[in-house]
Design a protein around this motif. Sequence first.
Motif, short mmCIF file in Angstrom:
data_model
loop_
_atom_site.label_atom_id
_atom_site.label_comp_id
_atom_site.label_asym_id
_atom_site.label_seq_id
_atom_site.Cartn_x
_atom_site.Cartn_y
_atom_site.Cartn_z
N ARG A 1 -28.09 47.82 43.23
CA ARG A 1 -28.51 46.49 43.66
C ARG A 1 -27.84 45.48 42.74
NH1 ARG A 1 -33.63 44.93 46.31
NH2 ARG A 1 -34.54 43.03 45.43
N LEU A 2 -27.32 44.41 43.32
CA LEU A 2 -26.48 43.48 42.58
C LEU A 2 -27.22 42.19 42.26
CD1 LEU A 2 -23.51 43.28 41.57
CD2 LEU A 2 -22.99 42.06 43.69
N GLU A 3 -27.13 41.78 41.00
CA GLU A 3 -27.66 40.49 40.55
C GLU A 3 -26.48 39.69 40.01
OE1 GLU A 3 -30.88 40.86 41.07
OE2 GLU A 3 -31.06 43.03 40.94
N THR A 4 -26.36 38.43 40.41
CA THR A 4 -25.16 37.66 40.09
C THR A 4 -25.51 36.25 39.65
OG1 THR A 4 -24.02 38.87 41.86
CG2 THR A 4 -22.90 36.94 40.96
N PHE B 1 -22.32 46.29 33.98
CA PHE B 1 -22.24 44.95 34.53
C PHE B 1 -20.84 44.43 34.27
CE2 PHE B 1 -23.65 44.31 30.24
CZ PHE B 1 -23.13 43.10 29.81
N PHE B 2 -20.44 43.48 35.07
CA PHE B 2 -19.06 43.01 35.06
C PHE B 2 -19.02 41.58 34.53
CE2 PHE B 2 -19.65 46.04 38.52
CZ PHE B 2 -18.71 47.00 38.20
N SER B 3 -18.28 41.41 33.42
CA SER B 3 -18.19 40.10 32.78
C SER B 3 -16.88 40.00 32.03
CB SER B 3 -19.38 39.90 31.83
OG SER B 3 -19.21 38.74 31.04
N ILE B 4 -16.26 38.82 32.06
CA ILE B 4 -15.02 38.65 31.29
C ILE B 4 -15.31 38.62 29.79
CG2 ILE B 4 -13.90 37.41 33.17
CD1 ILE B 4 -14.30 34.85 31.54
N LEU B 5 -16.56 38.44 29.42
CA LEU B 5 -16.93 38.45 28.00
C LEU B 5 -16.77 39.83 27.40
CD1 LEU B 5 -20.18 36.32 28.34
CD2 LEU B 5 -17.93 35.52 27.60
N THR C 1 -20.72 36.68 36.84
CA THR C 1 -21.16 37.85 36.09
C THR C 1 -22.09 38.64 36.98
OG1 THR C 1 -21.04 36.58 34.04
CG2 THR C 1 -22.27 38.65 33.99
N GLU C 2 -21.83 39.94 37.10
CA GLU C 2 -22.59 40.78 38.02
C GLU C 2 -23.29 41.90 37.26
OE1 GLU C 2 -19.83 40.32 42.03
OE2 GLU C 2 -19.49 42.03 40.70
#
Length: 954
Positions: A96-99, A202-206, A266-267
Amino acid sequence: MEPEEIVHKKSVGEYIQLIPERISQSVEYFFYYLGLKITRHPKRWIIGSLFGVALCLVGLYRFRQEKNPLKLWVPPDSDFLRDTEWLISQFGEAQRLETFILTGDDILTANALYELNEITKRIIAAQSEDDPKVAWTDVCFKVPIITKVNTREKRDIGDLDDDFFDEEPAVRMNKTGFEPSVHASSKTYCSIFNSFQKGCLFFSILDIWDFDSHLIRTQSKEDIIKKLNSTLLSPTLGHPMNYSQLLGGVTRDASGRIISASAVKTEFMVHVNFSNINMEEMGNDAGTADWATKDVLSWEFAFLKNLEQSKEFLKSREFDNQTLNLWYEAGRSFGDISASTMFQDVDKLSIGIILMFFYVQMVLSNFNWVEWRFGLSLIALLCIGAAFLAAIGICSLFGVPYGPVHSSLPFMLMGLGVDDTFVMAASWEQVLSEKSNRLRPLPEKVALMLSHAGSAISITSLTDVVAFIIGTSTILPCLQSFCIYASVGVLVTFLLQVTIFVAFFMMDARRIEEKRNGAIHCIVHSNYQAPEMGSKNSISWNFIDRLYSKFVLTRPGKIIILAITIAVASFGGLGSYQLEQWFDPVWFLPKDTYLSDYLAVRSKEFPERGQPAYVFLSEIDIPANFPRILDLVDDLRNLTYIESVNSWPHDFADFVNVYYEKDMKTRLIDSDKFYFYLSKFLFSQRGGKFQGNFRFAGNLICGKNTPRILIASIDFSFMKFLTPYEWIPAMDESKRIVSEVKIAGFKTVWSKMFASWVTDKVIAQEVTRNILLALICVMGMTTLLIAELQTCFWILLCVLLTLLDVCGFMFYWGLTIDIVSCIGLELAVGLSVDYAAHVAHAFLMARSEDKKLNRKSRVLTAVRHIGAAVTYGAGSTLLALSLLIFSKAYVFRAFFKIFLLVIVFGLWHGLLLLPVVLSTVGPRSLHREVKVQEKELQTFKKSTEEASIPLNSK
């Protein structure tokens, strides 16, 4: 000599002509007899009726509200429902995706990234408010952290013997590049792999700066750009990453490097265990909730609350001469907002009911203390409320679930029930307008009222019941359930109106005869004088008489009305032709909610993102059919509406070709070798991301062949579509390609959006089918009850024209064919029948003033007696719904628009067009001469043992 006194043998045609008259008289006699029974013992009938309602309420013990979206909005025989239930049972879990999205003039600055990092860290640290506390690590989807393998020297992991390999490919290491799962010792590699810790995905450029706020603040603009464009692996997880996909509003330099972006998303990936979900508890009243466990919903609430606070904080600050803003959604967002929106206007509906009570009070009462009918007005509405509750009890008793769209049912029942009340009030005035009737005992007068009104309201009520019964044949579960509740509700409303309301009407009429106060019955107004009844003293009677005699029924008036009707019908037909089948779940969201704002920003900053979908293969010999699976993926890639395919078969084939020099695209490999290579692939850096695409007949263990594949899936993404004319063919074509591939076993295409697309595909057919069936039933029922074919035809014509105009103006008002309008049009059939049927029936029952076949005089008589009641009934429905025009809920706004159109066009065709037609080519009256009626009535009087008069004589 009177024609009925001539004795002759009647022909077949004459007997057929007598059928409508016999039916009409039988219905009138029945209601007269019923009226006498009720008026003689009103309290008994009230108690008996209430006891019946109480028995119906026993069914509430089995009341069940359906909250599962699959059982509300999806046809039960659709392959989407079958596939979804299969997936839930086979996989048992999902992600389940939270963005959230951060926007600004340029978010690739140290200050913007620092704020983004602080927001991210607060979310990671957030916990639910409920006990036990739920943290991000409790609900996240976990993956192995493999950064150690990427940094370990080759000699450190290749120094042990490997009994897993049939051949040692290390000699080709320099040609292919180092791949630990292939080139390293299996024992060493697997011992390292199995020792990996698992981290939340989770996916983040940080991720590039390891979420280090201090490090981020020290980065220059050039440092940020350089690291962003050069980092291909996640420094924290070790998995390949394409960070450009997280950026929106991207600007590139001449060399193609990203140098600025106006948005970054950010996902967060959350794990959902289907076995712990009970939709009866987790679902919402609107049936729009997604599948999630209690702990996930609790954490999502904390996630949203944290982001709301961060958004407010950002609004008060400025960074690098730019304003940063935050937009966000969670898995629960759509369900929460759509449900609250659908039910937040209950206060408006309550006010509408109160307004309608005063409206009914004004219509039923005269302006004096005795004839203020407070109690009777309240009883009229309470009968409708009791009918609604009884309908719920009866339907629940038989296991019919209650759905979200049923909230519109009380207003439909009010429209029909109050209309019946006004018809009876008009019949009461008609009875009292005749001097001979005013001399009769009160029970007889009330019985006469019911005899006049009973046949009219029975025609409209029973046609509505049959129309809704036909509607239950729909394939849409929510509409089917609604039609069952509606048919039962309309029937019970009719029964209570002719029993409880008539009994209270009798008691209230007796109160008026005794000159008691309408509010405080113990007060007697001895000086009260009953107003004289008749045309000279009725405002509505005089107004209608002037309107119709001076304009509507004149030759110029008829021409104008026919011309306007034709013009509006032409305009409506053009709009109906352009009316589209289209429903977007986003319409359930008010425009000022955080979710609608997020969707708008996402559409602007990330416009190319389409809908994800999956091909599922089960009960298939994957090794034996692998070349065909590759061909299937190629066919999908060649479709113009497929944006991308994340194909593990091609990556796997390339992996085997590179590291083992086996061409799996052109020749088959035996099962042992296939599962050997597949194990190496799934534990490699390249193929590890595909582990979730498989379900095996055992555990997947590093260092051993994979077990037999039970289920394999292939991920792909549709392009971004704009209309159903794009996504429905895309869905159908992808399903066709998969179904026609020559592979034995179970194969299907599934996407979450198919739930809406499948409904979109069938909804237009359902609307057309339901309306046609309803019209056939209306025609059949009016033919049965009225038995005058010409009149039935004119009623049907009015209903058809009303529906044509309603559909046409739905297009001009921005509505489409969807679930909501489908239900609205189903209601439109019932309401539009009422307007025309009342007038037509009154015309058939009326006699001209000159005792001849004078159609104009009969039309005037009909509209005088029934026209005001029909108008008042329409006005009550409109008044109850009037406040919905201010509603933020799409459902209520759409219902208001459709009801308004039905009322306007229904009144036009029923009160203007139909009188014009009937006054020109209408059928004869159903009444013969008085002498024949008196002879027949004597028989009736003997059977009832009650003194009576000819029901329709003057």
